[in-house]
Design a protein around this motif. Structure first.
Motif, PDB file in Angstrom:
ATOM      1  N   VAL A  13       7.193  -4.558  -5.808  1.00  0.00           N
ATOM      2  CA  VAL A  13       7.533  -3.143  -5.968  1.00  0.00           C
ATOM      3  C   VAL A  13       8.655  -2.802  -4.993  1.00  0.00           C
ATOM      4  O   VAL A  13       8.852  -3.483  -3.988  1.00  0.00           O
ATOM      5  CB  VAL A  13       6.320  -2.223  -5.693  1.00  0.00           C
ATOM      6  N   PRO A  14       9.418  -1.729  -5.261  1.00  0.00           N
ATOM      7  CA  PRO A  14      10.366  -1.237  -4.251  1.00  0.00           C
ATOM      8  C   PRO A  14       9.623  -0.786  -3.006  1.00  0.00           C
ATOM      9  O   PRO A  14       8.445  -0.428  -3.046  1.00  0.00           O
ATOM     10  CB  PRO A  14      11.057  -0.061  -4.966  1.00  0.00           C
ATOM     11  N   ARG A  15      10.321  -0.786  -1.880  1.00  0.00           N
ATOM     12  CA  ARG A  15       9.679  -0.424  -0.614  1.00  0.00           C
ATOM     13  C   ARG A  15       9.097   0.985  -0.655  1.00  0.00           C
ATOM     14  O   ARG A  15       8.073   1.254  -0.018  1.00  0.00           O
ATOM     15  CB  ARG A  15      10.691  -0.550   0.526  1.00  0.00           C
ATOM     16  N   ALA A  16       9.699   1.887  -1.404  1.00  0.00           N
ATOM     17  CA  ALA A  16       9.198   3.257  -1.465  1.00  0.00           C
ATOM     18  C   ALA A  16       7.831   3.338  -2.135  1.00  0.00           C
ATOM     19  O   ALA A  16       7.102   4.318  -1.937  1.00  0.00           O
ATOM     20  CB  ALA A  16      10.195   4.143  -2.213  1.00  0.00           C
ATOM     21  N   ARG A  17       7.474   2.340  -2.931  1.00  0.00           N
ATOM     22  CA  ARG A  17       6.182   2.366  -3.632  1.00  0.00           C
ATOM     23  C   ARG A  17       5.185   1.377  -3.026  1.00  0.00           C
ATOM     24  O   ARG A  17       4.178   1.043  -3.647  1.00  0.00           O
ATOM     25  CB  ARG A  17       6.379   2.052  -5.115  1.00  0.00           C
ATOM     26  N   ALA A  18       5.462   0.906  -1.828  1.00  0.00           N
ATOM     27  CA  ALA A  18       4.586  -0.085  -1.211  1.00  0.00           C
ATOM     28  C   ALA A  18       3.194   0.485  -0.954  1.00  0.00           C
ATOM     29  O   ALA A  18       2.176  -0.190  -1.170  1.00  0.00           O
ATOM     30  CB  ALA A  18       5.202  -0.588   0.088  1.00  0.00           C
ATOM     31  N   LEU A  22      -1.366  -0.078 -10.950  1.00  0.00           N
ATOM     32  CA  LEU A  22      -0.145  -0.312 -10.187  1.00  0.00           C
ATOM     33  C   LEU A  22       0.862   0.798 -10.434  1.00  0.00           C
ATOM     34  O   LEU A  22       0.911   1.381 -11.529  1.00  0.00           O
ATOM     35  CB  LEU A  22       0.451  -1.667 -10.560  1.00  0.00           C
ATOM     36  N   PRO A  23       1.698   1.113  -9.443  1.00  0.00           N
ATOM     37  CA  PRO A  23       2.683   2.194  -9.609  1.00  0.00           C
ATOM     38  C   PRO A  23       3.781   1.804 -10.584  1.00  0.00           C
ATOM     39  O   PRO A  23       3.966   0.631 -10.929  1.00  0.00           O
ATOM     40  CB  PRO A  23       3.232   2.381  -8.191  1.00  0.00           C
ATOM     41  N   ASP A  24       4.500   2.812 -11.053  1.00  0.00           N
ATOM     42  CA  ASP A  24       5.642   2.565 -11.947  1.00  0.00           C
ATOM     43  C   ASP A  24       6.659   1.678 -11.234  1.00  0.00           C
ATOM     44  O   ASP A  24       6.924   1.841 -10.035  1.00  0.00           O
ATOM     45  CB  ASP A  24       6.297   3.886 -12.336  1.00  0.00           C
ATOM     46  N   ALA A  63      -0.417  -0.946  -2.415  1.00  0.00           N
ATOM     47  CA  ALA A  63      -1.530  -1.341  -1.559  1.00  0.00           C
ATOM     48  C   ALA A  63      -2.791  -0.564  -1.916  1.00  0.00           C
ATOM     49  O   ALA A  63      -3.896  -1.125  -1.970  1.00  0.00           O
ATOM     50  CB  ALA A  63      -1.168  -1.127  -0.091  1.00  0.00           C
ATOM     51  N   ASP A  64      -2.663   0.744  -2.180  1.00  0.00           N
ATOM     52  CA  ASP A  64      -3.829   1.544  -2.564  1.00  0.00           C
ATOM     53  C   ASP A  64      -4.434   1.029  -3.859  1.00  0.00           C
ATOM     54  O   ASP A  64      -5.662   0.936  -3.994  1.00  0.00           O
ATOM     55  CB  ASP A  64      -3.423   3.006  -2.730  1.00  0.00           C
ATOM     56  N   ALA A  65      -3.580   0.719  -4.835  1.00  0.00           N
ATOM     57  CA  ALA A  65      -4.084   0.257  -6.136  1.00  0.00           C
ATOM     58  C   ALA A  65      -4.807  -1.076  -6.006  1.00  0.00           C
ATOM     59  O   ALA A  65      -5.888  -1.272  -6.597  1.00  0.00           O
ATOM     60  CB  ALA A  65      -2.927   0.150  -7.120  1.00  0.00           C
ATOM     61  N   LEU A  66      -4.259  -2.007  -5.250  1.00  0.00           N
ATOM     62  CA  LEU A  66      -4.900  -3.314  -5.095  1.00  0.00           C
ATOM     63  C   LEU A  66      -6.198  -3.198  -4.298  1.00  0.00           C
ATOM     64  O   LEU A  66      -7.186  -3.871  -4.593  1.00  0.00           O
ATOM     65  CB  LEU A  66      -3.938  -4.275  -4.413  1.00  0.00           C
ATOM     66  N   HIS A  67      -6.196  -2.336  -3.276  1.00  0.00           N
ATOM     67  CA  HIS A  67      -7.423  -2.148  -2.493  1.00  0.00           C
ATOM     68  C   HIS A  67      -8.529  -1.530  -3.349  1.00  0.00           C
ATOM     69  O   HIS A  67      -9.708  -1.926  -3.265  1.00  0.00           O
ATOM     70  CB  HIS A  67      -7.127  -1.265  -1.293  1.00  0.00           C
TER      71      HIS A  67
END
Length: 638
Positions: free
Chosen positions: A600-605, A577-579, A609-613
């Motif tokens: 997450v903040p909208r900028a890291r959406a 997951l992103p920071d 999504a990439d991490a969960l996929h």
């Protein structure tokens, strides 16, 4: 040709696939042959393929799942009919492969929009009631791409307004796509567009059409034979030649959310299409969602709201029953299901030979009952589900397992008499029929949804979303059991309640013509205040500000991970997951499953999504047996 269906052998099995692109050479060392070209028809348009990839990434899903939603199943007989009816000249186009000679390949469009000579620029008409409305139509007619969030007036012919916007887009030589929530709205928009553009200028796409009619309409749109496509949620991926406008009506309706993976929302798909195609966008409704308000506050779209003088002239009189003056005249108004104010409004309207609409949130007769002695909720002795009464003389039955509990006895006090906990639409119709003898009573709900009722004296009892229009408008609209909508354990409870109320109140006559709306609720509540002033933009801004403060969508992006506890922990353990990502939960879901939320903040959406996929892909490669449901921005968080 790119866009055709193919069969390929993968891991020893013959599976469906799509030909996305043709190239002279490949860097891959080993290539397998295509087993079969299923059909020469290029049903997957390049712009739809690109959109599907973006939507799959946005919702942490797979491209194959999105394409299953975007392209309807093949109907071979319809394809043969389309090919046989195509002009012979189309079948003679030269190409090195037989597949490229298909007569249903859409002709290339012009480099720039060219308005048809016989298509006049539409007049603003009803859009003049909105200061920014005429400018919206002028921009569409000039081939530009305006983006608007529209708050409709009470009694507005929204279908005619959408038809005007579509006609302006077509006048500029561009296509349009409009998505509505259900079949009733689709029929209304279909009639408005036929009257405005003429027959054959648009197609309707809906899952209710059946396989053959739906596929025929899809192929018509794919070939570019009709510049306009309208439909329900199934039409959000429809191919449209030279797309110039995407529009959605009543974007807060939960029918716009796709229940199949990767669970995209029609509003988000259409806004993505507008961004990719540089097209205009129109988000309209009587009420405004927090997501639409975010578009306005970020400057992505401009709000189109009515002139205040016109609003005052068109709005019915809205009165709550729970404020101090009403309680002083009727002390029982705080607890009565039909306070004297509501009864008087209905009586006066009926005496004036006007129809009365009564909105009841629950369908059925008595959908929930309790012990008459100790008030303990009555539950099924087999599965502990809630008991309900189907009719006045019926036996209580379980709403979960449908077992009859004719010999029910309260486990707390042994009492056998039952009382109503929640009153449904059919019981309400029965009670009002006794209160107003000789007045015709109609019901509109799940069993039978009415489209229109006559304008004379009569009572119409409807569940939310099933309210029929009345000729000339209703003399009174009564909003009963408002607690059922306001007290739901849902982030959108207030927003949904206001959306349901405005949809019903918009059917009332203006105040100058005797129209009244009685809402059985405390007038100090924010949704009731928004209804009193008919200012849904104010309520949407308030909701959005509160969600920003609490960190809820749409101010933040959230993903829901639901499944067995070990499987949920496994997926989240694999996800990078992103920071700044926060994990909320776990909370119990249904059965043995639990739910975790990732915020997450909208900028890291996109990174979330990439991490969960990727984590879901790792579990799939390991052939994990326990399924996990992954949803990005789900409508329900709890």
């Amino acid at each position: 040709m790119p866009g055709v269906r193919v069969k390929v052998r993968f891991a020893g099995q013959l599976v469906d696939g799509w030909l996305l692109e043709r190239a002279e050479r490949s860097d891959h060392p080993r290539l397998a042959y295509l087993e079969k070209v299923v059909s020469p028809v290029p049903v997957l348009a390049p712009e739809v393929a690109r959109l599907a990839r973006v939507v799959a990434d946005r919702y942490a899903g797979s491209l194959a799942d999105v394409l299953r939603l975007a392209v309807p199943p093949r109907h071979a007989r319809v394809e043969k009919e389309i090919i046989s009816q195509a002009p012979a000249a189309d079948a003679t186009r030269a190409d090195a492969t037989p597949a490229a000679a298909t007569p249903v390949d859409p002709p290339p469009g012009p480099a720039a929009p060219t308005p048809p000579a016989d298509q006049p620029v539409p007049e603003p008409e009803g859009w003049r009631d909105y200061p920014a409305g005429p400018a919206l139509l002028r921009a569409l007619a000039a081939g530009r791409s305006p983006r608007a969030v529209w708050s409709a007036l009470p009694g507005e012919d929204w279908a005619a307004r959408y038809a005007s916007a579509v006609a302006a887009t077509v006048a500029a030589g561009r296509g349009a796509l409009v998505v509505v929530a259900d079949g009733r709205d689709l029929d209304r928009l279909d009639a408005a567009l036929t009257a405005r553009l003429g027959a054959g200028r648009h197609v309707c796409l809906s899952a209710a059409l059946g396989p053959a009619r739906r596929y025929r309409a899809f192929l018509t749109a794919r070939r570019g034979d009709a510049p306009v496509v309208i439909g329900t949620r199934a039409a959000m991926f429809a191919p449209v030649d030279r797309l110039g406008l995407v529009a959605i009506w009543d974007d807060g309706d939960d029918l716009h959310a796709e229940p199949r993976a990767p669970y995209p929302h029609a509003r988000e798909v259409l806004l993505t299409r507008a961004q990719l195609a540089d097209a205009g966008a129109l988000v309209g409704g009587y009420a405004r969602t927090a997501e639409a308000q975010l578009l306005v506050e970020t400057g992505w779209a401009r709000e189109v709201i009515p002139d205040r003088a016109v609003l005052r002239a068109r709005t019915p009189t809205v009165v709550p029953t729970g404020d101090d003056p009403q309680l002083a005249r009727d002390p029982g108004a705080a607890t009565a299901r039909l306070p004297s104010l509501a009864w008087t409004a209905a009586r006066d309207a009926l005496r004036a030979e006007l129809p009365v609409l009564v909105q009841v949130p629950r369908r059925g007769y008595l959908p929930s009952v309790a012990c008459a002695e100790c008030r303990t909720p009555a539950r099924c002795p087999h599965c502990a589900g809630p008991l309900a009464l189907p009719s006045a003389g019926g036996s209580p039955a379980c709403r979960w397992c449908a077992r009859i509990a004719a010999a029910y006895a309260c486990p707390q006090c042994g009492g056998r008499r039952l009382r109503a906990s929640v009153t449904g639409a059919r019981r309400t119709a029965e009670e009002l029929g006794r209160a107003f003898p000789g007045v015709p009573v109609r019901t509109s709900g799940r069993e039978e949804v009415l489209t229109e009722v006559p304008g004379g004296a009569g009572l119409v009892i409807a569940t939310p979303g099933a309210e029929p229009a009345a000729a000339g408008g209703y003399g009174a609209v009564l909003l009963l059991d408002t607690w059922a909508l306001l007290t739901r354990a849902d982030l959108r409870a207030g927003e949904e309640a206001l959306r349901r109320w405005t949809a019903a109140a918009a059917l009332a006559r203006p105040a100058a013509d005797g129209g009244r709306v009685v809402v059985v609720a405390d007038g100090a509540l924010a949704p009731v205040q928004a209804l009193l002033r008919w200012d849904t933009g104010w309520f949407a801004a308030r909701e959005l500000a509160e969600r920003r403060e609490l960190g809820f969508p749409p101010a933040m992006r959230m993903a829901s991970v639901t499944g067995p506890p070990a499987a949920v922990a496994d997926l989240l353990g694999q996800a990078r997951l992103p920071d700044g990502a926060e994990l909320l939960g776990p909370v119990p879901a249904d059965g043995e499953r639990e739910r975790m939320l990732v915020r997450v903040p909208r900028a890291r959406a996109a990174a979330m999504a990439d991490a969960l996929h990727a984590a879901a892909g790792i579990r799939s490669a390991r052939k994990a047996t326990d399924p996990v449901r992954l949803q990005v921005d789900p409508l329900a968080l709890f």
